[in-house]
Each structure stands twice: as C-alpha cells, then as structure tokens.
Design a protein around this motif. Structure first.
Motif, PDB file in Angstrom:
ATOM      1  N   PHE A 110      -5.410  20.093  25.109  1.00  0.00           N
ATOM      2  CA  PHE A 110      -4.478  19.462  24.362  1.00  0.00           C
ATOM      3  C   PHE A 110      -3.590  18.637  25.170  1.00  0.00           C
ATOM      4  N   LEU A 111      -3.548  17.238  24.941  1.00  0.00           N
ATOM      5  CA  LEU A 111      -2.567  16.419  25.690  1.00  0.00           C
ATOM      6  C   LEU A 111      -1.837  15.681  25.051  1.00  0.00           C
ATOM      7  N   GLY A 112      -0.394  15.643  25.314  1.00  0.00           N
ATOM      8  CA  GLY A 112       0.468  14.933  24.469  1.00  0.00           C
ATOM      9  C   GLY A 112       1.833  15.683  23.983  1.00  0.00           C
ATOM     10  N   GLY A 113       2.674  14.962  23.401  1.00  0.00           N
ATOM     11  CA  GLY A 113       3.873  15.505  22.976  1.00  0.00           C
ATOM     12  C   GLY A 113       4.979  15.590  24.049  1.00  0.00           C
ATOM     13  N   GLU A 114       6.107  16.357  23.672  1.00  0.00           N
ATOM     14  CA  GLU A 114       7.095  16.582  24.576  1.00  0.00           C
ATOM     15  C   GLU A 114       6.755  17.797  25.533  1.00  0.00           C
ATOM     16  N   PRO A 115       7.369  18.148  26.661  1.00  0.00           N
ATOM     17  CA  PRO A 115       7.098  19.233  27.522  1.00  0.00           C
ATOM     18  C   PRO A 115       7.161  20.664  26.610  1.00  0.00           C
ATOM     19  N   HIS A 139       1.989  18.002  28.541  1.00  0.00           N
ATOM     20  CA  HIS A 139       2.535  17.188  27.936  1.00  0.00           C
ATOM     21  C   HIS A 139       2.419  15.760  28.073  1.00  0.00           C
ATOM     22  N   GLY A 140       2.890  14.787  27.197  1.00  0.00           N
ATOM     23  CA  GLY A 140       2.332  13.492  27.361  1.00  0.00           C
ATOM     24  C   GLY A 140       3.306  12.487  27.872  1.00  0.00           C
ATOM     25  N   PHE A 141       4.326  12.876  28.751  1.00  0.00           N
ATOM     26  CA  PHE A 141       5.191  12.096  29.418  1.00  0.00           C
ATOM     27  C   PHE A 141       4.879  12.072  30.903  1.00  0.00           C
ATOM     28  N   PHE A 142       3.929  10.972  31.343  1.00  0.00           N
ATOM     29  CA  PHE A 142       3.503  10.843  32.740  1.00  0.00           C
ATOM     30  C   PHE A 142       3.670   9.286  33.039  1.00  0.00           C
ATOM     31  N   GLY A 143       3.544   9.021  34.227  1.00  0.00           N
ATOM     32  CA  GLY A 143       3.638   7.685  34.770  1.00  0.00           C
ATOM     33  C   GLY A 143       1.858   7.574  35.290  1.00  0.00           C
ATOM     34  N   ARG A 144       1.947   6.405  35.720  1.00  0.00           N
ATOM     35  CA  ARG A 144       0.486   5.917  36.463  1.00  0.00           C
ATOM     36  C   ARG A 144       0.257   6.855  37.597  1.00  0.00           C
ATOM     37  N   THR A 145       1.203   7.019  38.309  1.00  0.00           N
ATOM     38  CA  THR A 145       1.100   7.659  39.731  1.00  0.00           C
ATOM     39  C   THR A 145       0.355   9.139  39.506  1.00  0.00           C
ATOM     40  N   GLU A 146       0.763   9.715  38.121  1.00  0.00           N
ATOM     41  CA  GLU A 146       0.332  11.088  38.045  1.00  0.00           C
ATOM     42  C   GLU A 146      -1.187  10.999  37.046  1.00  0.00           C
ATOM     43  N   GLU A 147      -1.447   9.918  36.642  1.00  0.00           N
ATOM     44  CA  GLU A 147      -2.690   9.755  35.913  1.00  0.00           C
ATOM     45  C   GLU A 147      -4.001  10.266  36.720  1.00  0.00           C
ATOM     46  N   ALA A 148      -4.109  10.169  37.831  1.00  0.00           N
ATOM     47  CA  ALA A 148      -5.440  10.664  38.655  1.00  0.00           C
ATOM     48  C   ALA A 148      -5.329  11.949  38.568  1.00  0.00           C
ATOM     49  N   GLY A 149      -4.328  12.803  38.908  1.00  0.00           N
ATOM     50  CA  GLY A 149      -4.103  14.103  38.795  1.00  0.00           C
ATOM     51  C   GLY A 149      -4.432  14.752  37.414  1.00  0.00           C
TER      52      GLY A 149
END
Length: 250
Positions: A110-115, A139-149
């Motif tokens: 499950f990916l998304g929503g608030e923390p 949760h679904g609040f992340f930036g591009r720098t976190e995407e790879a992780g």
C-alpha cells in the motif's frame, strides 16, 4: 488483454464493459501474469481531466483495464444506447481485488495517503480479509530524492499487487512511469480508497452508494473543496458527453 475486453468509449476513452465477475477473472489473469499491468478507475472528474492533461489521457489509452466509477459513466453509456453491467467504483471494487490477491497468496503493498493512513488501512483490511498478505506500507508524501529508495523498498518486498493512492491523475502517471521498477505484477490506482479503508473518511449510506450518488454525500461533507469538482465538473462532463453524442450523430 485490452484488445480482448468489450468496451464503451466515453469522451475518447475506452472503458471496460463487463460484469464484475468477468472483470475479476481478468484481474486474476493480470496478477498471475509475469509482466506488469495497470488497472485504473475513471469517473466524470477524471475524464474531465483528460481534456487538459494529454499525458494522463495517454496513460488511460494504454492501461490494461479501465473501469467505470459512478453514475456519470452510466449516463454517458446510456446516451449511446449501452449500459455498464455494474458500477465498479474503486472503494467497493478494490477490496474484491484484494480478496483475489489473498486467494492467490499474492503479497500487496500500500502506497499513498498521509503518514499512518496506509498502515491503518492495512490493519483494517487484514482483519476483513484474513489471508491478505501485506508486503509493506508507505505514505504518499515524498520528493524525487526519496523515489529511488521507495522503489527499492517495494521491489525488495516481492509484492505482486501495488495499490497506489496519490490522487488523480498523479497516481496513474506515477504508476505508468515506475511500475516496471517495482517488480509488481499489477498496479492499481485507487484515489481515496486508503482514506476510506482506514476510516479517515466516512462512506455514504448504502442507499446512496447503490443509487450511484455517493458524490452528493461527499459534497455535503466538504462543500467548499468539492463544489468545483462535483457540481461544476459534473455539469461540464454531461455537456461534453452531449456534445460528443451530437457530433457522432452528425
């Protein structure tokens, strides 16, 4: 699979026209398939968005399953002398996809929503679907720098079904770009499903859901935020459907 599924074209988008049991059979094939497949829901609002977002329209044009959500799609089909056998809205139909995953022992992420929302939804859903295997939550609040992780986290979880709730059209665009990197067999764009499943947002009474007017209930709860989407948006959608029908007849 897309070419094998009967459809109704609404504002240029081909929407699957099958009863729910046949849709579930198709979803089962996608979960079992070793490749990557995308399932999306469309409603009046999302089809309005396609008129101003060409990238989103392209995603809908290539998705493996596009399912009808809401009374707006039913009206559009009726204008063509056709009908959708069932209303396949994401909040009610996604749990059936999860039941299908549980039957196949297919892990779900499950990916998304608030923390905290994805975890809360996962806890309630596993209580409702005992054999459901949750591979992970984020949760679904992340930036591009976190995407790879995040992509690495999903891939290492060995999930087969990836549920993404980021809002429309962000979630569809994200899945279209990144599903292959996650290793999941099936990506499902679900809108506010995790909020509903977690209990953050209440559902409309059953009679409103059965009548296809749950949007009225949501509008009552959040009139300022949703007035433009539901009132003006629905009128715009119906106008576009009417214009399309007149053009087709000519």
């Amino acid at each position: 699979m897309r070419s094998r599924v009967p459809s109704v074209t609404v504002l240029g988008v081909r929407v699957a026209c099958l009863p729910s049991n046949q849709v579930l059979a198709a979803v089962g094939e996608l979960i079992d398939s070793p490749g990557q497949s995308l399932l999306v829901y469309v409603n009046a609002h999302s089809l309005n968005v396609t008129s101003v977002n060409p990238a989103y329209r392209r995603v809908l044009d290539t998705a493996d399953l596009v399912l009808n959500d809401g009374s707006g799609l039913a009206i559009a089909a009726k204008a063509q002398g056709k009908r959708f056998p069932d209303n396949l809205n994401g909040t009610d139909f996604t749990p059936r996809i999860l039941e299908l995953a549980a039957e196949r022992d297919a892990p779900v992420f499950f990916l998304g929503g608030e923390p905290g929302i994805a975890e809360a939804a996962a806890e309630k859903l596993t209580a409702q679907i005992p054999r459901l295997r949750v591979a992970g939550c984020r949760h679904g609040f992340f930036g591009r720098t976190e995407e790879a992780g995040i992509l690495r986290q999903i891939r290492e979880s060995s999930t087969r079904v990836l549920i993404v709730a980021m809002g429309n059209p962000k979630q569809e665009l994200w899945l279209n770009q990144h599903l292959g990197a996650t290793g999941a067999h099936l990506g499902v764009a679900v809108g506010a499903f995790l909020d509903f499943a977690a209990g953050k947002v209440s559902r409309a009474p059953s009679w409103m859901r059965e009548a296809g007017v749950e949007w009225v209930y949501r509008l009552m709860l959040e009139p300022k935020r949703l007035f433009r989407r539901y009132v003006l948006g629905n009128l715009l959608f119906l106008g576009r459907v009417a214009a399309e029908r007149i053009s087709t007849r000519r």
